[in-house]
Motif scaffolding. Structure first.
Motif, short mmCIF file in Angstrom:
data_model
loop_
_atom_site.label_atom_id
_atom_site.label_comp_id
_atom_site.label_asym_id
_atom_site.label_seq_id
_atom_site.Cartn_x
_atom_site.Cartn_y
_atom_site.Cartn_z
N ASN A 227 56.89 17.66 44.11
CA ASN A 227 56.99 16.45 43.31
C ASN A 227 57.63 16.78 41.96
OD1 ASN A 227 56.66 13.72 42.80
ND2 ASN A 227 54.67 14.04 41.81
N ASN A 228 57.38 18.00 41.49
CA ASN A 228 57.98 18.45 40.24
C ASN A 228 59.51 18.47 40.36
OD1 ASN A 228 58.02 19.48 37.60
ND2 ASN A 228 58.22 21.56 38.38
N GLU A 229 60.03 18.85 41.54
CA GLU A 229 61.47 18.85 41.75
C GLU A 229 62.02 17.42 41.65
OE1 GLU A 229 64.52 19.96 45.32
OE2 GLU A 229 62.78 21.27 45.07
N GLY A 230 61.29 16.46 42.18
CA GLY A 230 61.70 15.05 42.05
C GLY A 230 61.75 14.62 40.61
N HIS A 231 60.76 15.06 39.84
CA HIS A 231 60.76 14.73 38.40
C HIS A 231 61.93 15.39 37.69
CE1 HIS A 231 56.34 13.80 39.06
NE2 HIS A 231 56.87 12.66 38.64
N THR A 232 62.25 16.60 38.11
CA THR A 232 63.38 17.30 37.49
C THR A 232 64.69 16.59 37.81
OG1 THR A 232 62.16 19.38 37.70
CG2 THR A 232 64.51 19.54 37.22
N HIS A 233 64.83 16.11 39.05
CA HIS A 233 66.02 15.33 39.41
C HIS A 233 66.13 14.10 38.51
CE1 HIS A 233 66.30 17.45 43.37
NE2 HIS A 233 67.58 17.27 43.11
N LEU A 234 65.03 13.40 38.32
CA LEU A 234 65.04 12.22 37.45
C LEU A 234 65.39 12.60 36.02
CD1 LEU A 234 61.95 10.24 38.77
CD2 LEU A 234 64.37 9.62 39.00
N ALA A 235 64.88 13.73 35.55
CA ALA A 235 65.19 14.17 34.19
C ALA A 235 66.68 14.48 34.05
CB ALA A 235 64.35 15.40 33.82
N VAL A 236 67.26 15.11 35.06
CA VAL A 236 68.69 15.41 35.02
C VAL A 236 69.51 14.12 35.04
CG1 VAL A 236 70.60 16.50 36.28
CG2 VAL A 236 68.46 17.73 35.97
N LEU A 237 69.11 13.17 35.87
CA LEU A 237 69.80 11.87 35.90
C LEU A 237 69.70 11.16 34.55
CD1 LEU A 237 68.78 10.55 39.43
CD2 LEU A 237 71.07 11.21 38.67
N ALA A 238 68.52 11.19 33.96
CA ALA A 238 68.34 10.57 32.64
C ALA A 238 69.19 11.29 31.60
CB ALA A 238 66.87 10.59 32.25
N ALA A 239 69.21 12.62 31.67
CA ALA A 239 70.02 13.40 30.72
C ALA A 239 71.50 13.04 30.87
CB ALA A 239 69.81 14.89 30.94
N PHE A 240 71.96 12.86 32.11
CA PHE A 240 73.35 12.49 32.31
C PHE A 240 73.63 11.12 31.70
CE2 PHE A 240 76.78 10.38 34.55
CZ PHE A 240 77.81 11.28 34.30
N GLY A 241 72.72 10.17 31.89
CA GLY A 241 72.89 8.84 31.29
C GLY A 241 72.99 8.90 29.78
N VAL A 242 72.15 9.69 29.16
CA VAL A 242 72.19 9.86 27.71
C VAL A 242 73.50 10.54 27.30
CG1 VAL A 242 71.10 11.07 25.76
CG2 VAL A 242 69.69 9.84 27.43
N TYR A 243 73.88 11.57 28.05
CA TYR A 243 75.11 12.31 27.76
C TYR A 243 76.33 11.41 27.85
CZ TYR A 243 78.55 16.10 28.14
OH TYR A 243 79.61 16.93 27.95
N ALA A 244 76.45 10.66 28.93
CA ALA A 244 77.59 9.75 29.11
C ALA A 244 77.57 8.66 28.03
CB ALA A 244 77.56 9.12 30.50
N GLY A 245 76.40 8.15 27.72
CA GLY A 245 76.28 7.13 26.67
C GLY A 245 76.69 7.67 25.31
N ALA A 246 76.36 8.92 25.05
CA ALA A 246 76.75 9.53 23.77
C ALA A 246 78.26 9.63 23.65
CB ALA A 246 76.10 10.92 23.63
N TRP A 247 78.94 9.99 24.75
CA TRP A 247 80.41 10.04 24.72
C TRP A 247 80.99 8.64 24.50
CZ3 TRP A 247 83.19 13.89 23.51
CH2 TRP A 247 82.88 15.19 23.91
N LEU A 248 80.40 7.64 25.15
CA LEU A 248 80.89 6.27 24.96
C LEU A 248 80.74 5.84 23.50
CD1 LEU A 248 79.49 4.47 28.13
CD2 LEU A 248 81.89 4.84 27.55
N ARG A 249 79.60 6.13 22.94
CA ARG A 249 79.35 5.75 21.55
C ARG A 249 80.28 6.52 20.61
NH1 ARG A 249 75.82 3.12 18.41
NH2 ARG A 249 75.14 4.06 16.46
N ALA A 250 80.44 7.80 20.84
CA ALA A 250 81.30 8.61 19.98
C ALA A 250 82.76 8.18 20.06
CB ALA A 250 81.17 10.09 20.35
N GLY A 251 83.18 7.72 21.22
CA GLY A 251 84.57 7.33 21.41
C GLY A 251 84.88 5.89 21.09
N ARG A 252 83.87 5.12 20.71
CA ARG A 252 84.08 3.70 20.41
C ARG A 252 85.07 3.53 19.27
NH1 ARG A 252 78.81 0.81 19.10
NH2 ARG A 252 78.35 1.75 21.10
N GLY A 253 86.09 2.69 19.50
CA GLY A 253 87.07 2.41 18.47
C GLY A 253 88.14 3.46 18.31
#
Length: 159
Positions: free
Chosen positions: A9-35
């Motif tokens: 179950n810990n592996e499932g949580h780690t997968h979710l954490a990696v997915l969440a980290a990717f969402g934050v990472y991609a969002g940070a690039w979007l925000r940084a590149g705005r304008g």
């Protein structure tokens, strides 16, 4: 239909954490590149192809190359030699999710493409230069492999 087997179950949580980290990472690039101005490559398709070739080369370099083995060593174990100058690795049981991510060029490619695309919005000329270099190396790699195959074929014809 069989359900894919999963580790703990810990592996499932780690997968979710990696997915969440990717969402934050991609969002940070979007925000940084705005304008920002965006890519300098003329034509959308040529930019996609350039980024695709660069993503291919960089993701293989990071996930498979012998030279980058020290980056993966805490998370993976060498299984066997792979393609020329590459290693096939398996995740260590202590880090199955990160080991899978770091040893899979397809998985890592999503992160690399996001990085290149986001960085291109902020530093278009610099990233385009890096992408050209990576694409040139990918082309050279393909030509090396093709040349080796042609040499083997020619040597086979002489026997």
């Amino acid at each position: 239909m069989t359900e894919p087997t999963s580790g703990s179950n810990n592996e499932g949580h780690t997968h979710l954490a990696v997915l969440a980290a990717f969402g934050v990472y991609a969002g940070a690039w979007l925000r940084a590149g705005r304008g920002r101005a965006g890519p300098t490559t003329s034509g959308a398709m040529s930019g996609v192809l350039l980024t695709g070739a660069a993503t291919f080369r960089l993701s293989r370099l990071l996930s498979k190359a012998q030279i980058t083995r020290p980056l993966r060593a805490p998370f993976t174990e060498v299984e066997e030699a792979g393609a020329p100058a590459e290693l096939n690795e398996t995740p260590k049981s202590s880090h199955p999710v990160l080991g899978s991510l770091l040893s899979c060029p397809f998985c890592l490619g999503v992160w690399v493409a996001t990085t290149l695309t986001g960085a291109r919005r902020i530093w278009p000329r610099e990233v385009e230069t890096v992408e050209h270099a990576l694409a040139a190396v990918a082309t050279a790699d393909a030509l090396h492999l093709l040349y080796a195959r042609l040499v083997r074929a020619a040597e086979g014809d002489q026997e």
